[in-house]
Scaffold this motif. Sequence first.
Motif, mmCIF file in Angstrom:
data_model
loop_
_atom_site.group_PDB
_atom_site.id
_atom_site.type_symbol
_atom_site.label_atom_id
_atom_site.label_comp_id
_atom_site.label_asym_id
_atom_site.label_seq_id
_atom_site.Cartn_x
_atom_site.Cartn_y
_atom_site.Cartn_z
ATOM 1 N N ILE A 5 0.866 -1.178 0.000
ATOM 2 C CA ILE A 5 0.000 0.000 0.000
ATOM 3 C C ILE A 5 0.905 1.231 0.000
ATOM 4 C CG2 ILE A 5 -1.812 1.264 1.208
ATOM 5 C CD1 ILE A 5 -2.693 -1.428 0.036
ATOM 6 N N VAL A 6 1.019 1.868 -1.145
ATOM 7 C CA VAL A 6 1.920 3.000 -1.311
ATOM 8 C C VAL A 6 1.430 4.179 -0.476
ATOM 9 C CG1 VAL A 6 2.769 4.697 -2.981
ATOM 10 C CG2 VAL A 6 2.700 2.269 -3.584
ATOM 11 N N THR A 7 2.354 4.793 0.282
ATOM 12 C CA THR A 7 1.969 5.907 1.147
ATOM 13 C C THR A 7 2.411 7.258 0.610
ATOM 14 O OG1 THR A 7 3.937 5.414 2.480
ATOM 15 C CG2 THR A 7 1.845 4.547 3.262
ATOM 16 N N ALA A 8 3.277 7.271 -0.393
ATOM 17 C CA ALA A 8 3.701 8.537 -0.997
ATOM 18 C C ALA A 8 4.401 8.255 -2.314
ATOM 19 C CB ALA A 8 4.633 9.310 -0.072
ATOM 20 N N VAL A 9 4.404 9.255 -3.164
ATOM 21 C CA VAL A 9 5.191 9.198 -4.402
ATOM 22 C C VAL A 9 6.350 10.166 -4.241
ATOM 23 C CG1 VAL A 9 5.224 9.657 -6.881
ATOM 24 C CG2 VAL A 9 3.233 8.541 -5.837
ATOM 25 N N GLY A 10 7.566 9.639 -4.341
ATOM 26 C CA GLY A 10 8.766 10.465 -4.275
ATOM 27 C C GLY A 10 9.395 10.595 -5.645
ATOM 28 N N VAL A 26 16.777 9.719 -2.824
ATOM 29 C CA VAL A 26 15.340 9.753 -3.122
ATOM 30 C C VAL A 26 14.686 10.890 -2.344
ATOM 31 C CG1 VAL A 26 13.173 8.463 -3.081
ATOM 32 C CG2 VAL A 26 15.336 7.252 -3.461
ATOM 33 N N ALA A 27 14.055 11.808 -3.062
ATOM 34 C CA ALA A 27 13.240 12.839 -2.423
ATOM 35 C C ALA A 27 11.939 12.182 -1.998
ATOM 36 C CB ALA A 27 12.978 13.989 -3.384
ATOM 37 N N THR A 28 11.568 12.349 -0.722
ATOM 38 C CA THR A 28 10.484 11.549 -0.150
ATOM 39 C C THR A 28 9.098 12.144 -0.308
ATOM 40 O OG1 THR A 28 11.045 12.563 1.981
ATOM 41 C CG2 THR A 28 11.960 10.387 1.514
ATOM 42 N N GLY A 29 8.979 13.347 -0.864
ATOM 43 C CA GLY A 29 7.652 13.923 -1.083
ATOM 44 C C GLY A 29 6.864 14.023 0.205
ATOM 45 N N GLU A 30 5.643 13.471 0.223
ATOM 46 C CA GLU A 30 4.769 13.557 1.388
ATOM 47 C C GLU A 30 4.924 12.370 2.340
ATOM 48 O OE1 GLU A 30 0.776 14.232 0.191
ATOM 49 O OE2 GLU A 30 1.226 16.092 -0.890
ATOM 50 N N LEU A 31 5.943 11.541 2.135
ATOM 51 C CA LEU A 31 6.179 10.418 3.045
ATOM 52 C C LEU A 31 6.498 10.945 4.440
ATOM 53 C CD1 LEU A 31 6.541 7.245 3.044
ATOM 54 C CD2 LEU A 31 8.999 7.703 2.945
ATOM 55 N N ASP A 32 5.889 10.356 5.462
ATOM 56 C CA ASP A 32 6.166 10.740 6.845
ATOM 57 C C ASP A 32 7.533 10.187 7.232
ATOM 58 O OD1 ASP A 32 6.262 11.314 9.501
ATOM 59 O OD2 ASP A 32 4.579 10.046 10.082
ATOM 60 N N ASN A 83 7.210 4.980 -6.271
ATOM 61 C CA ASN A 83 6.300 4.633 -5.185
ATOM 62 C C ASN A 83 7.098 4.328 -3.924
ATOM 63 O OD1 ASN A 83 3.941 4.731 -6.839
ATOM 64 N ND2 ASN A 83 4.506 2.731 -7.682
ATOM 65 N N LEU A 84 6.663 4.886 -2.786
ATOM 66 C CA LEU A 84 7.380 4.714 -1.532
ATOM 67 C C LEU A 84 6.478 4.103 -0.463
ATOM 68 C CD1 LEU A 84 9.215 8.172 -1.304
ATOM 69 C CD2 LEU A 84 10.118 6.028 -2.229
ATOM 70 N N GLU A 85 7.077 3.220 0.332
ATOM 71 C CA GLU A 85 6.394 2.663 1.497
ATOM 72 C C GLU A 85 7.440 2.319 2.541
ATOM 73 O OE1 GLU A 85 3.682 -1.137 3.000
ATOM 74 O OE2 GLU A 85 4.322 -1.045 0.905
ATOM 75 N N LYS A 86 7.232 2.767 3.778
ATOM 76 C CA LYS A 86 8.112 2.379 4.878
ATOM 77 C C LYS A 86 7.756 0.961 5.325
ATOM 78 C CE LYS A 86 7.086 5.814 7.598
ATOM 79 N NZ LYS A 86 7.094 6.755 8.753
ATOM 80 N N ALA A 87 8.725 0.298 5.975
ATOM 81 C CA ALA A 87 8.479 -1.052 6.469
ATOM 82 C C ALA A 87 7.310 -1.049 7.450
ATOM 83 C CB ALA A 87 9.738 -1.600 7.144
ATOM 84 N N LEU A 88 6.532 -2.145 7.428
ATOM 85 C CA LEU A 88 5.350 -2.193 8.268
ATOM 86 C C LEU A 88 5.716 -2.403 9.735
ATOM 87 C CD1 LEU A 88 4.619 -5.373 9.165
ATOM 88 C CD2 LEU A 88 3.980 -5.529 6.767
#
Length: 219
Positions: A5-10, A26-32, A83-88
């Motif tokens: 489940i992608v949480t941000a587009v960087g 990688v620029a993280t965009g809106e990723l927390d 597409n960016l996603e941090k580890a769950l």
Amino acid sequence: MFTGIVTAVGRIESMEPRGGDRRVSVATGELDTADLAVGDSVAVNGVCLTAVEAGRERFVADVSGETLANTALGELAPGAPVNLEKALLPTTRLGGHLVSGHVDGVARVVERAPEGRSERFRLEAPAELARYLARKGSVCLDGVSLTVNAVEGARFDLNIVPHTLAATTLDGWSAGSRVNIEVDLVARYLERLLLGEAAADPAAGIDRAFLAEHGFLGG
């Protein structure tokens, strides 16, 4: 581990050669990124990368030669969206399916066509991965957990809803696009379990003869 489940587009900021490897920023965009630290894992287009530098607006990771050879990550130029996603976490909602971030290969988009408000895509997976694809099964493409609608040989169909198109890089796909594919973890382990004791034989594998011998095919 991830959920697809992608949480941000960087965006790729740079991809610098380092011997046979590369270092990517990688620029993280809106990723927390408030809790992102050196050593943490981030899925970038489905590829699990380890942060060697971490900041509020970007992180830096090393990409091995093995990863470059088996994914499409090395084909991305500075400015390319990812597409960016941090580890769950143990408390994360598993909205997609279990994804390891260990890409199995590169699939190719064959067709794209509108279908109502959605888009239907047909892709072709590497031949050796076709056995892991099943109708209504799960597949991870460029880090996005998706449901397979139909399978014909190594080709399979997807129906992508407007939200997914807007929240990921998938709206940029067209015929000829190369995308990272990770097959379902359960399918991979099931194959090994079916081999039983034969799994210790380096030459062992599952084919029609194996399935027939063990009663999985009708007479």
